[in-house]
Design a protein around this motif. Structure first.
Motif, PDB file in Angstrom:
ATOM      1  N   VAL A 192       0.451  -1.510   0.032  1.00  0.00           N
ATOM      2  CA  VAL A 192      -0.174  -0.268   0.156  1.00  0.00           C
ATOM      3  C   VAL A 192       1.433   1.452   0.054  1.00  0.00           C
ATOM      4  N   VAL A 193       1.578   1.371  -1.104  1.00  0.00           N
ATOM      5  CA  VAL A 193       1.434   3.420  -1.495  1.00  0.00           C
ATOM      6  C   VAL A 193       1.114   4.714  -0.284  1.00  0.00           C
ATOM      7  N   PHE A 194       1.273   5.150   0.177  1.00  0.00           N
ATOM      8  CA  PHE A 194       1.212   6.501   0.888  1.00  0.00           C
ATOM      9  C   PHE A 194       1.405   7.493   0.219  1.00  0.00           C
ATOM     10  N   LYS A 195       1.096   9.098   0.384  1.00  0.00           N
ATOM     11  CA  LYS A 195       2.059   9.623   0.106  1.00  0.00           C
ATOM     12  C   LYS A 195       2.201  10.720   1.122  1.00  0.00           C
ATOM     13  N   GLU A 196       3.117  11.768   1.332  1.00  0.00           N
ATOM     14  CA  GLU A 196       2.488  12.300   2.857  1.00  0.00           C
ATOM     15  C   GLU A 196       2.496  13.894   2.011  1.00  0.00           C
ATOM     16  N   ALA A 197       1.234  14.239   2.355  1.00  0.00           N
ATOM     17  CA  ALA A 197       0.751  15.899   1.504  1.00  0.00           C
ATOM     18  C   ALA A 197       1.689  16.543   2.239  1.00  0.00           C
ATOM     19  N   TYR A 198       1.869  16.275   3.544  1.00  0.00           N
ATOM     20  CA  TYR A 198       2.496  17.708   3.662  1.00  0.00           C
ATOM     21  C   TYR A 198       4.414  16.149   5.005  1.00  0.00           C
ATOM     22  N   GLU A 199       5.634  17.244   5.161  1.00  0.00           N
ATOM     23  CA  GLU A 199       6.607  16.243   6.219  1.00  0.00           C
ATOM     24  C   GLU A 199       6.123  16.785   7.272  1.00  0.00           C
ATOM     25  N   LEU A 200       5.518  16.081   8.542  1.00  0.00           N
ATOM     26  CA  LEU A 200       5.801  16.421  10.130  1.00  0.00           C
ATOM     27  C   LEU A 200       6.749  16.369  10.602  1.00  0.00           C
ATOM     28  N   GLY A 201       7.113  17.368  11.151  1.00  0.00           N
ATOM     29  CA  GLY A 201       8.227  18.310  11.981  1.00  0.00           C
ATOM     30  C   GLY A 201       7.759  17.213  13.118  1.00  0.00           C
ATOM     31  N   GLU A 202       9.422  17.630  14.142  1.00  0.00           N
ATOM     32  CA  GLU A 202       9.547  16.677  15.544  1.00  0.00           C
ATOM     33  C   GLU A 202       8.417  17.035  15.913  1.00  0.00           C
ATOM     34  N   GLY A 225       5.528  17.984  15.355  1.00  0.00           N
ATOM     35  CA  GLY A 225       4.009  17.856  14.924  1.00  0.00           C
ATOM     36  C   GLY A 225       4.171  19.466  14.223  1.00  0.00           C
ATOM     37  N   GLU A 226       4.911  20.151  13.614  1.00  0.00           N
ATOM     38  CA  GLU A 226       4.865  21.122  12.640  1.00  0.00           C
ATOM     39  C   GLU A 226       4.659  20.540  11.423  1.00  0.00           C
ATOM     40  N   LYS A 227       3.762  21.531  10.574  1.00  0.00           N
ATOM     41  CA  LYS A 227       3.984  20.682   9.202  1.00  0.00           C
ATOM     42  C   LYS A 227       5.058  21.279   7.679  1.00  0.00           C
ATOM     43  N   HIS A 228       5.579  21.191   7.591  1.00  0.00           N
ATOM     44  CA  HIS A 228       6.457  21.424   6.651  1.00  0.00           C
ATOM     45  C   HIS A 228       6.059  20.506   4.841  1.00  0.00           C
ATOM     46  N   ASN A 229       6.152  21.839   3.987  1.00  0.00           N
ATOM     47  CA  ASN A 229       5.759  21.544   2.517  1.00  0.00           C
ATOM     48  C   ASN A 229       6.741  20.606   1.902  1.00  0.00           C
ATOM     49  N   LEU A 251      -7.134   1.294   8.774  1.00  0.00           N
ATOM     50  CA  LEU A 251      -6.825   0.115   9.164  1.00  0.00           C
ATOM     51  C   LEU A 251      -5.311   0.207   9.495  1.00  0.00           C
ATOM     52  N   LEU A 252      -5.145   1.211   7.996  1.00  0.00           N
ATOM     53  CA  LEU A 252      -2.971   0.503   8.900  1.00  0.00           C
ATOM     54  C   LEU A 252      -2.558   1.503   9.676  1.00  0.00           C
ATOM     55  N   GLU A 253      -2.645   2.245  10.141  1.00  0.00           N
ATOM     56  CA  GLU A 253      -2.561   3.108  11.167  1.00  0.00           C
ATOM     57  C   GLU A 253      -2.184   4.054  11.371  1.00  0.00           C
ATOM     58  N   ARG A 254      -2.132   5.044   9.767  1.00  0.00           N
ATOM     59  CA  ARG A 254      -0.767   5.749   9.015  1.00  0.00           C
ATOM     60  C   ARG A 254      -1.288   7.126   9.911  1.00  0.00           C
ATOM     61  N   PRO A 255       0.070   7.657  10.075  1.00  0.00           N
ATOM     62  CA  PRO A 255      -0.158   9.235  10.466  1.00  0.00           C
ATOM     63  C   PRO A 255      -0.938  10.200   9.827  1.00  0.00           C
ATOM     64  N   LYS A 256      -1.556  11.421  10.045  1.00  0.00           N
ATOM     65  CA  LYS A 256      -2.619  12.513   9.853  1.00  0.00           C
ATOM     66  C   LYS A 256      -2.297  12.715   8.230  1.00  0.00           C
ATOM     67  N   ASN A 257      -0.694  12.796   8.200  1.00  0.00           N
ATOM     68  CA  ASN A 257       0.292  13.474   6.846  1.00  0.00           C
ATOM     69  C   ASN A 257       0.035  12.727   5.813  1.00  0.00           C
ATOM     70  N   GLU A 258      -0.534  11.194   5.834  1.00  0.00           N
ATOM     71  CA  GLU A 258      -0.599   9.968   4.627  1.00  0.00           C
ATOM     72  C   GLU A 258      -1.582   9.681   3.800  1.00  0.00           C
ATOM     73  N   ARG A 259      -1.446  10.196   2.884  1.00  0.00           N
ATOM     74  CA  ARG A 259      -3.016   9.918   2.758  1.00  0.00           C
ATOM     75  C   ARG A 259      -3.077   8.383   1.457  1.00  0.00           C
TER      76      ARG A 259
END
Ligand code: IYR
Length: 230
Positions: free
Chosen positions: A133-143, A145-149, A189-197
């Motif tokens: 299952v391939v996920f894209k990281e819509a943004y990067e999650l910093g240490e 929890g901050e968002k990086h493009n 189902l795979l319990e991915r972090p919120k930046n992954e789609r």
């Protein structure tokens, strides 16, 4: 002595040495590579024969060599062999597909799909020994929890998937690009972090002994290539 490294904008760059094949070798190698890729077929009938995890690891490593926007490598490849998870994925995917085939897809779309012989039954999700299952990281999650493009995420992950598919073929295995849209259930189902789609779902394994594929043709070079020569 040639320079081995230099600093650009404060970052180290290292000398790159290409392979430098002769024209004859290049023609030969490019023809052979094309002929190999031309053998690839999308296969929907899988054997349940085991595939060693090392193969899956190498295939994922190959996909991870893809270029990406600002080298952010905005992808995650989840390899699933757990029967329990595969069953849950099948159940959720088929639920979406029933809605797709019965209500969401247009007559025209269903007509376009008819030659491929697809339907709402996705038993390959349980039979294939692996699902990637391939996920894209819509943004990067910093240490903290901050968002990086991230940049050109769809292009980057799409290219990585192309390389993944080529690596699967090179290993002598088959896959298919399954897109049970909407695919949100995969992140749950795979319990991915919120930046992954979820981006793509690929069953990976050997083709079944009695596998059939549609008798379809690829466009010719004349149809897909446009040359602007001197
Ligand atoms: N996602 C559905 C439908 C489907 C859509 C396209 I466009 C295809 O090329 C194949 C299938 C399914 O997986 O059956």
């Amino acid at each position: 002595m040639s320079l081995k490294e230099k600093i650009i904008n404060g970052f180290k760059h290292i000398a790159y040495h290409g392979e430098n094949f002769s024209a004859q070798e290049m023609i030969q190698r490019s023809a052979e590579f094309y002929q190999e890729l031309d053998k690839r077929r999308t296969v929907r009938h899988f054997s349940d024969k085991e595939v060693p995890v090392e193969v899956i690891e190498n295939i994922i490593r190959a996909a991870g060599t893809a270029p990406s926007g600002a080298h952010k490598q905005p992808w995650k490849f989840c390899a699933v062999s757990s029967s329990e998870l595969k069953s849950s994925i099948r159940e959720a995917a088929e639920k979406e597909e029933q809605e797709n085939y019965n209500n969401r897809m247009s007559e025209r779309w269903l007509k376009d799909l008819a030659p491929l012989g697809t339907d709402t039954n996705k038993e390959f999700l349980e039979i294939a020994p692996w699902l990637i299952v391939v996920f894209k990281e819509a943004y990067e999650l910093g240490e903290n929890g901050e968002k990086h493009n991230n940049y050109y995420v769809n292009e980057s992950v799409g290219i990585a998937c192309g390389m993944l598919i080529s690596a699967i073929h090179n290993a002598g295995l088959v896959t298919l690009t399954h897109t049970p849209s909407p695919m949100n259930f995969l992140a749950d189902l795979l319990e991915r972090p919120k930046n992954e789609r979820a981006f793509l779902l690929l069953p990976v394994g050997y083709a079944a002994d009695n596998a059939f594929v549609p008798d379809i043709q690829r466009k010719s070079l004349e149809e897909i290539g446009v040359f602007y020569n001197e």
